[in-house]
Design a protein around this motif. Sequence first.
Motif, PDB file in Angstrom:
ATOM      1  N   SER A  98       5.672   1.093   7.667  1.00 44.81           N
ATOM      2  CA  SER A  98       7.107   0.953   7.403  1.00 44.81           C
ATOM      3  C   SER A  98       7.506   1.994   6.359  1.00 44.81           C
ATOM      4  O   SER A  98       6.648   2.564   5.668  1.00 44.81           O
ATOM      5  N   PRO A  99       8.800   2.257   6.196  1.00 42.53           N
ATOM      6  CA  PRO A  99       9.222   3.249   5.194  1.00 42.53           C
ATOM      7  C   PRO A  99       8.759   2.909   3.773  1.00 42.53           C
ATOM      8  O   PRO A  99       8.393   3.800   3.003  1.00 42.53           O
ATOM      9  N   ALA A 100       8.759   1.629   3.402  1.00 43.92           N
ATOM     10  CA  ALA A 100       8.319   1.237   2.060  1.00 43.92           C
ATOM     11  C   ALA A 100       6.819   1.508   1.891  1.00 43.92           C
ATOM     12  O   ALA A 100       6.379   1.993   0.845  1.00 43.92           O
ATOM     13  N   LEU A 101       6.035   1.215   2.908  1.00 38.98           N
ATOM     14  CA  LEU A 101       4.593   1.463   2.842  1.00 38.98           C
ATOM     15  C   LEU A 101       4.284   2.952   2.949  1.00 38.98           C
ATOM     16  O   LEU A 101       3.318   3.441   2.350  1.00 38.98           O
ATOM     17  N   ALA A 102       5.128   3.700   3.661  1.00 44.68           N
ATOM     18  CA  ALA A 102       4.924   5.138   3.815  1.00 44.68           C
ATOM     19  C   ALA A 102       5.045   5.869   2.469  1.00 44.68           C
ATOM     20  O   ALA A 102       4.425   6.925   2.284  1.00 44.68           O
ATOM     21  N   GLU A 103       5.820   5.317   1.526  1.00 43.76           N
ATOM     22  CA  GLU A 103       5.922   5.928   0.198  1.00 43.76           C
ATOM     23  C   GLU A 103       4.584   5.901  -0.539  1.00 43.76           C
ATOM     24  O   GLU A 103       4.313   6.762  -1.367  1.00 43.76           O
ATOM     25  N   VAL A 104       3.741   4.914  -0.227  1.00 49.07           N
ATOM     26  CA  VAL A 104       2.471   4.758  -0.929  1.00 49.07           C
ATOM     27  C   VAL A 104       1.320   5.450  -0.190  1.00 49.07           C
ATOM     28  O   VAL A 104       0.565   6.212  -0.794  1.00 49.07           O
ATOM     29  N   ILE A 105       1.210   5.228   1.129  1.00 43.71           N
ATOM     30  CA  ILE A 105       0.042   5.745   1.862  1.00 43.71           C
ATOM     31  C   ILE A 105       0.341   6.962   2.724  1.00 43.71           C
ATOM     32  O   ILE A 105      -0.569   7.573   3.263  1.00 43.71           O
ATOM     33  N   GLY A 106       1.600   7.310   2.883  1.00 47.77           N
ATOM     34  CA  GLY A 106       1.969   8.438   3.731  1.00 47.77           C
ATOM     35  C   GLY A 106       2.554   7.957   5.040  1.00 47.77           C
ATOM     36  O   GLY A 106       2.361   6.808   5.448  1.00 47.77           O
ATOM     37  N   ALA A 107       3.254   8.850   5.743  1.00 43.09           N
ATOM     38  CA  ALA A 107       3.988   8.474   6.942  1.00 43.09           C
ATOM     39  C   ALA A 107       3.154   8.571   8.214  1.00 43.09           C
ATOM     40  O   ALA A 107       3.608   8.149   9.276  1.00 43.09           O
ATOM     41  N   LEU A 126      -1.032  -6.072  -9.913  1.00 42.13           N
ATOM     42  CA  LEU A 126       0.290  -6.029 -10.526  1.00 42.13           C
ATOM     43  C   LEU A 126       1.103  -4.956  -9.805  1.00 42.13           C
ATOM     44  O   LEU A 126       0.677  -3.815  -9.687  1.00 42.13           O
ATOM     45  N   ALA A 127       2.270  -5.319  -9.325  1.00 42.31           N
ATOM     46  CA  ALA A 127       3.080  -4.398  -8.529  1.00 42.31           C
ATOM     47  C   ALA A 127       3.935  -3.497  -9.418  1.00 42.31           C
ATOM     48  O   ALA A 127       4.561  -3.955 -10.365  1.00 42.31           O
ATOM     49  N   ASP A 128       3.943  -2.198  -9.096  1.00 40.24           N
ATOM     50  CA  ASP A 128       4.887  -1.285  -9.732  1.00 40.24           C
ATOM     51  C   ASP A 128       6.125  -1.214  -8.832  1.00 40.24           C
ATOM     52  O   ASP A 128       6.298  -2.038  -7.943  1.00 40.24           O
ATOM     53  N   ASP A 129       6.985  -0.235  -9.039  1.00 39.15           N
ATOM     54  CA  ASP A 129       8.231  -0.164  -8.265  1.00 39.15           C
ATOM     55  C   ASP A 129       7.961  -0.002  -6.770  1.00 39.15           C
ATOM     56  O   ASP A 129       8.602  -0.653  -5.942  1.00 39.15           O
ATOM     57  N   LYS A 130       7.040   0.879  -6.408  1.00 41.93           N
ATOM     58  CA  LYS A 130       6.748   1.122  -4.989  1.00 41.93           C
ATOM     59  C   LYS A 130       6.097  -0.107  -4.337  1.00 41.93           C
ATOM     60  O   LYS A 130       6.451  -0.483  -3.219  1.00 41.93           O
ATOM     61  N   LEU A 131       5.149  -0.720  -5.027  1.00 43.41           N
ATOM     62  CA  LEU A 131       4.447  -1.864  -4.450  1.00 43.41           C
ATOM     63  C   LEU A 131       5.306  -3.126  -4.421  1.00 43.41           C
ATOM     64  O   LEU A 131       5.112  -3.977  -3.564  1.00 43.41           O
ATOM     65  N   SER A 132       6.256  -3.256  -5.355  1.00 40.69           N
ATOM     66  CA  SER A 132       7.103  -4.455  -5.347  1.00 40.69           C
ATOM     67  C   SER A 132       7.991  -4.486  -4.105  1.00 40.69           C
ATOM     68  O   SER A 132       8.354  -5.565  -3.623  1.00 40.69           O
ATOM     69  N   LYS A 133       8.334  -3.305  -3.540  1.00 41.20           N
ATOM     70  CA  LYS A 133       9.093  -3.252  -2.291  1.00 41.20           C
ATOM     71  C   LYS A 133       8.245  -3.801  -1.137  1.00 41.20           C
ATOM     72  O   LYS A 133       8.765  -4.441  -0.230  1.00 41.20           O
ATOM     73  N   ILE A 134       6.949  -3.538  -1.186  1.00 43.19           N
ATOM     74  CA  ILE A 134       6.045  -3.989  -0.124  1.00 43.19           C
ATOM     75  C   ILE A 134       5.697  -5.466  -0.310  1.00 43.19           C
ATOM     76  O   ILE A 134       5.772  -6.256   0.627  1.00 43.19           O
ATOM     77  N   PHE A 135       5.309  -5.839  -1.522  1.00 40.04           N
ATOM     78  CA  PHE A 135       4.829  -7.197  -1.780  1.00 40.04           C
ATOM     79  C   PHE A 135       5.958  -8.223  -1.821  1.00 40.04           C
ATOM     80  O   PHE A 135       5.793  -9.356  -1.409  1.00 40.04           O
ATOM     81  N   GLY A 136       7.096  -7.839  -2.412  1.00 35.68           N
ATOM     82  CA  GLY A 136       8.195  -8.781  -2.572  1.00 35.68           C
ATOM     83  C   GLY A 136       8.066  -9.634  -3.820  1.00 35.68           C
ATOM     84  O   GLY A 136       8.889 -10.515  -4.053  1.00 35.68           O
ATOM     85  N   LYS A 137       7.031  -9.433  -4.620  1.00 35.35           N
ATOM     86  CA  LYS A 137       6.857 -10.149  -5.886  1.00 35.35           C
ATOM     87  C   LYS A 137       6.054  -9.279  -6.847  1.00 35.35           C
ATOM     88  O   LYS A 137       5.538  -8.241  -6.472  1.00 35.35           O
ATOM     89  N   LYS A 138       5.973  -9.702  -8.099  1.00 33.70           N
ATOM     90  CA  LYS A 138       5.344  -8.885  -9.147  1.00 33.70           C
ATOM     91  C   LYS A 138       3.814  -8.888  -9.101  1.00 33.70           C
ATOM     92  O   LYS A 138       3.183  -7.910  -9.486  1.00 33.70           O
ATOM     93  N   GLU A 139       3.212  -9.995  -8.668  1.00 32.79           N
ATOM     94  CA  GLU A 139       1.748 -10.091  -8.679  1.00 32.79           C
ATOM     95  C   GLU A 139       1.255 -10.710  -7.375  1.00 32.79           C
ATOM     96  O   GLU A 139       1.805 -11.689  -6.895  1.00 32.79           O
ATOM     97  N   VAL A 140       0.199 -10.085  -6.820  1.00 27.45           N
ATOM     98  CA  VAL A 140      -0.374 -10.520  -5.545  1.00 27.45           C
ATOM     99  C   VAL A 140      -1.886 -10.560  -5.702  1.00 27.45           C
ATOM    100  O   VAL A 140      -2.467  -9.703  -6.379  1.00 27.45           O
ATOM    101  N   THR A 141      -2.542 -11.546  -5.060  1.00 23.45           N
ATOM    102  CA  THR A 141      -4.006 -11.560  -5.080  1.00 23.45           C
ATOM    103  C   THR A 141      -4.534 -10.613  -4.007  1.00 23.45           C
ATOM    104  O   THR A 141      -3.839 -10.309  -3.035  1.00 23.45           O
ATOM    105  N   MET A 142      -5.761 -10.181  -4.183  1.00 22.46           N
ATOM    106  CA  MET A 142      -6.342  -9.253  -3.221  1.00 22.46           C
ATOM    107  C   MET A 142      -6.545  -9.902  -1.857  1.00 22.46           C
ATOM    108  O   MET A 142      -6.628  -9.217  -0.854  1.00 22.46           O
ATOM    109  N   PHE A 143      -6.583 -11.228  -1.794  1.00 25.35           N
ATOM    110  CA  PHE A 143      -6.744 -11.929  -0.531  1.00 25.35           C
ATOM    111  C   PHE A 143      -5.453 -11.921   0.279  1.00 25.35           C
ATOM    112  O   PHE A 143      -5.483 -12.008   1.498  1.00 25.35           O
TER     113      PHE A 143
END
Length: 150
Positions: free
Chosen positions: A82-91, A122-139
């Motif tokens: 997705s466009p939000a994920l493409a900012e982190v891993i590439g398009a 812990l999500a930064d600006d780019k990851l918070s768009k993907i996760f939808g929250k500030k903190e996510v477990t690795m699972f």
Amino acid sequence: MAKKTAAKKTTAKKPAAKKATAKKAAPAKKATAKKAAPAKKATAKKAAAPKATTKKVAAPKAKKAKSARKPNAAFMVALTPSPALAEVIGATAVPRTEAVRKIWVYIKKNNLQNPKNKRNILADDKLSKIFGKKEVTMFELAGILGKHLN
């Protein structure tokens, strides 16, 4: 009449005597069987020792057969992020496993693991768009990424 009762008593004793001899014979057979069994086990143990050395030689061949296993094709299908994920891993389209690997590279590069609990991200600006929250477990990470891959 006394003779008849005596005759009955003797006939009753004869079958009992036969049963007693049969019971005595049966334990004798078991005792001989027990003596023969340890002798067989001892020879089996002696014969088993040389076989163990031949199995050690055959074991590496079995490992090669397991390593020749092919990966599941479903994991290797290239999916577009997705466009939000493409900012982190590439398009570019990547397999699901590669997307998870690239996310972890980004997390470690930017030091986004919780220092108190390394399993939390812990999500930064780019990851918070993907996760939808500030903190996510690795699972939860793979499930969240699955929503952003088509």
